[in-house]
Every structure is written in structure tokens, then in C-alpha cells.
Write a protein that holds these residues in place. Sequence first.
Motif, PDB file in Angstrom:
ATOM      1  N   ARG A 303       0.828  -1.207   0.000  1.00 35.59           N
ATOM      2  CA  ARG A 303       0.000   0.000   0.000  1.00 35.59           C
ATOM      3  C   ARG A 303       0.863   1.257   0.000  1.00 35.59           C
ATOM      4  O   ARG A 303       0.579   2.223  -0.708  1.00 35.59           O
ATOM      5  N   VAL A 304       1.943   1.239   0.819  1.00 34.85           N
ATOM      6  CA  VAL A 304       2.845   2.392   0.850  1.00 34.85           C
ATOM      7  C   VAL A 304       3.523   2.581  -0.502  1.00 34.85           C
ATOM      8  O   VAL A 304       3.668   3.704  -1.008  1.00 34.85           O
ATOM      9  N   ALA A 305       3.933   1.438  -1.127  1.00 31.65           N
ATOM     10  CA  ALA A 305       4.553   1.538  -2.449  1.00 31.65           C
ATOM     11  C   ALA A 305       3.564   2.103  -3.470  1.00 31.65           C
ATOM     12  O   ALA A 305       3.919   2.934  -4.313  1.00 31.65           O
ATOM     13  N   ASP A 306       2.290   1.643  -3.360  1.00 29.35           N
ATOM     14  CA  ASP A 306       1.279   2.149  -4.282  1.00 29.35           C
ATOM     15  C   ASP A 306       1.047   3.640  -4.068  1.00 29.35           C
ATOM     16  O   ASP A 306       0.919   4.415  -5.028  1.00 29.35           O
ATOM     17  N   LEU A 307       1.008   4.051  -2.777  1.00 30.14           N
ATOM     18  CA  LEU A 307       0.831   5.481  -2.492  1.00 30.14           C
ATOM     19  C   LEU A 307       2.024   6.298  -2.987  1.00 30.14           C
ATOM     20  O   LEU A 307       1.859   7.411  -3.505  1.00 30.14           O
ATOM     21  N   ASN A 308       3.225   5.737  -2.810  1.00 31.93           N
ATOM     22  CA  ASN A 308       4.408   6.445  -3.328  1.00 31.93           C
ATOM     23  C   ASN A 308       4.345   6.571  -4.844  1.00 31.93           C
ATOM     24  O   ASN A 308       4.690   7.622  -5.417  1.00 31.93           O
ATOM     25  N   LEU A 309       3.881   5.482  -5.510  1.00 26.68           N
ATOM     26  CA  LEU A 309       3.753   5.523  -6.966  1.00 26.68           C
ATOM     27  C   LEU A 309       2.717   6.561  -7.391  1.00 26.68           C
ATOM     28  O   LEU A 309       2.947   7.351  -8.319  1.00 26.68           O
ATOM     29  N   ARG A 310       1.590   6.559  -6.671  1.00 28.97           N
ATOM     30  CA  ARG A 310       0.557   7.539  -6.992  1.00 28.97           C
ATOM     31  C   ARG A 310       1.042   8.957  -6.743  1.00 28.97           C
ATOM     32  O   ARG A 310       0.737   9.882  -7.506  1.00 28.97           O
ATOM     33  N   LEU A 311       1.812   9.128  -5.649  1.00 25.38           N
ATOM     34  CA  LEU A 311       2.350  10.458  -5.365  1.00 25.38           C
ATOM     35  C   LEU A 311       3.324  10.893  -6.460  1.00 25.38           C
ATOM     36  O   LEU A 311       3.324  12.054  -6.897  1.00 25.38           O
TER      37      LEU A 311
END
Length: 359
Positions: A303-311
Amino acid sequence: MAIGVQEADVWAAADTLLQAGEQPTIERVRLQLGRGSPNTVGPHLKAWFRGLSGRLNATGQAEVAGPAPDSVTQAAQQFWTLALAAAKEEWQQAIAIERQALTNAQEILAADQRVLALEQERLSQRETDLKATIYSLREQAAALRDRAETLEKQCQQSDARATSLEARLTEVTERERALQERQHEAEQQHRQALAAAEQRHASHERRWLNDLDVQRQATRKAQDDLEQHRKTATTSQAAHQDALARAADELRDAHDELAQARHESLNTERTIAQLEQAQDALQTQLAMAQTSAAAVHDSLKERVADLNLRLAEQSDQLQVKDQQIAAQAQVLAQTQALAQQQVGHATSSTPKAKRVPER
């Protein structure tokens, strides 16, 4: 059959909002249309923004013969500046929301890691306590087994003492029987001697009296010896019977203690088995908790990786938007410069009034 929102509908609504002096946003376009989802309206609105500079440029070139007034140009520039600022603020808010979501996810991950660490520590402490309890119970079981072995040895010793006492009692009984036989023989001898003395009474009265005295003394001595032996045998038999009774009591107590020790040892072994089963169950729970925690940790990492990607995507889109805004501002400046050139050209091309010659 209902038809979805098309690109032309979104563009028309955005043009209407722009003409009304409002900034076209996803929510405003949806309100203007009365339908459509953000996922459908968003891409069409982005395409409208990308084509806006070209449309403005084409409009400026098409209206060469009629330049826009300064008030209109200033109003358009002011509106465009406000629109760019609002768009940038909207993107910054979106990025702030994504960063806050990322921060919340990281905090949740840290909290889960702390909870997992506490749970692992609690399970480890419980396992340590169970191991200590099992070790203590095993020591107690070993002590009970040693005690049981000691009691068995005492029982064997008591059995040996009882056998020895029974043998001594048998020996005393045999001695008493022998004394009784000797007494019986002495009485028979006394009767025989008395009969012989009576036969010889007439001729040997003096001798008979002397022999009778001797026989009476012998008989009395034999009776005294017999009585003494009987008392000794009775006393010894009573002592042996008391000792035998005490040995029997000790043997019975030892057997009772042995049974109690065996019962306690059996209960201890059952308790150890139950504790070992509880330890196995605890180790299974610990493994399941570690597996679950690893899964949660992996999910949170994803989830953190996905949020970082989205950011990162939001940052890239913001950079693209900034570039588009800069390009649109440049187009607007070019349009304004072209309009000013057209105004100057129109002013210079106006025919001047003819001068009247002086007379």
C-alpha cells in the motif's frame, strides 16, 4: 438506452462555465451536465485544457480584423491567472491528500509493527513461563519417582524385617514346644520315679525319702526353669508380635505412601502432557500470528509503495500541468502581443485628413 457522457458534452459544459466566468472543474462540469462520474469527466476535461491554448491561438488569428478591447484582454488575462492558480491549488491539495494518506499508512504500519512486537514479546514470555513450569514439574516428577523408589526400598526392608520376625517367632514357638516336651518328660520321669519309690517304700523308706527329696527338688527346679522359659518365651513372643505389628503398620503406611506417590506422579505426568500440548498450541498460535503479521506487513508495504507511486504520478502530472500552464501563459502573452500589434496596425492604417493649402 442511456448514453454516457461524451467528450463533446464535457467540452461544451467547460466552454459554458468559462464564458460564465467560472473555472471549469470536474465537479462543476458534472453539475453543469447533471450526470457523469469523475472517472469519465476527468480525462475529457484534461483534453479540453490541453486543447485550450490551440483554440485561443486559432481564435486570435481568426479575429485579426477585429482586435479585442483592452478591458476584455485584461479580464481574460485575470481570469486565466485565477484559473491557473486555482488549478495549481487543486493539484497541490490532491498531492497533500495523497501525502497525508501515505503518512497515515506509514503510521498504521508502525502501529501494527509495535503491536506485533508486543504480541511476540508476550507470546515469548508465555512460552518461557510454560517451559519453566514444565521444567519445575519434571523436577517434581523426578523427586516423586526418587521418593517412590525409596519407599519401595523401605517396603522391601519392612518385608525382610517381617520375614525375619516371623522366623524368630517360629523359633521361639519351637523352643516353647521343646520346653513343654521337656516338662512333659520330666513329669513322666517324676511319676516313674515316684512309682519306683513307692515300690521300694517298705524296704528303702529312708532312701526313698532322700530320693524323693532329690526328685522333688529336681522337679521344682524343672518347673521353675519351665516357668522362667515360659515367661521369657511369652515376653519374647509379645515383643516379637509388637514388632511384627509395627512392621506391618510401617509396611501398610509405606504402601499407602507409595500409592500416593504413584498417584501424584501420574497426575504430574498428565499435567506435563497438558502443558506440552499447550506449548505446542502456543507455538502454533505464535507461528500463525507471525504469518499474519508478515502478511499485514507485506500488504502495508504494497500500500505504501502504491501510495508512493501515486504520489510520483501526481507529481509528474503536476509538472506536466505546470508546463501546460506555462505554455498557455506564453500563448496568452503571444495572443495579447498580437492583439496589440493589430490595434497599432489598425491605428496606423487609418487615412489622415487632407491639409487645406494656404492662400
